[in-house]
Design a protein around this motif. Structure first.
Motif: not given
Length: 143
Positions: A52-56, A100-104, A109-110, A112-117
């Motif tokens: 996932n970190a690579l995908q980010v 994630q905050r909005r949906t769940q 963090p681990e 994550f596949s796109h990065g934080t805002a």
């Protein structure tokens, strides 16, 4: 338009263009051999979190490439007042933490596949400020 809160009219058009430029950034990554190289590294990764970190890094680089497109669009005089602000707002709304905050109601963090805002805003802004693809090396930068 409703998803990006406050986005309306031409500003929404620039937001849509940013998202398309991000996807075009993936095409550029593919042409440069980045995606095939990352795919190999992900297959060798020791954990899902590592993959996932690579995908980010891939996603943040595509955001930066979208920012480079935005820079050149601005240089041609095609942006309107507020367009950059709306693109940065879109980056905020599609950050893994925001989603994630909005949906769940909590963030993981681990996963994550796109990065934080913040990361997505930062990398788009970096491309927008420099206008250079070589400023978008997320693989050799702390993200």
């Amino acid at each position: 338009e409703t998803r990006f809160r406050g986005c309306s009219g031409n500003a929404c058009k620039f937001t849509a263009a940013y998202i398309i430029a991000h996807e075009a950034g993936h095409h550029i990554q593919n042409l440069l051999g980045i995606i095939p190289r990352v795919n190999r590294l992900q297959q060798q990764a020791g954990s899902k979190a590592e993959a996932n970190a690579l995908q980010v890094k891939v996603e943040l680089q595509a955001d930066c490439f979208a920012g480079v497109w935005g820079y050149h669009t601005a240089q041609r005089g095609l942006l309107e007042r507020g367009d950059l602000r709306e693109a940065l707002n879109a980056a905020t709304q599609i950050g893994d933490d925001t989603i994630q905050r909005r949906t769940q109601g909590f963030i993981v963090p681990e996963s994550f596949s796109h990065g934080t805002a913040e990361q997505r805003r930062t990398w788009f802004a970096r491309g927008f400020e420099t206008g250079r693809l070589d400023a978008c090396d997320t693989f050799n930068a702390r993200v």
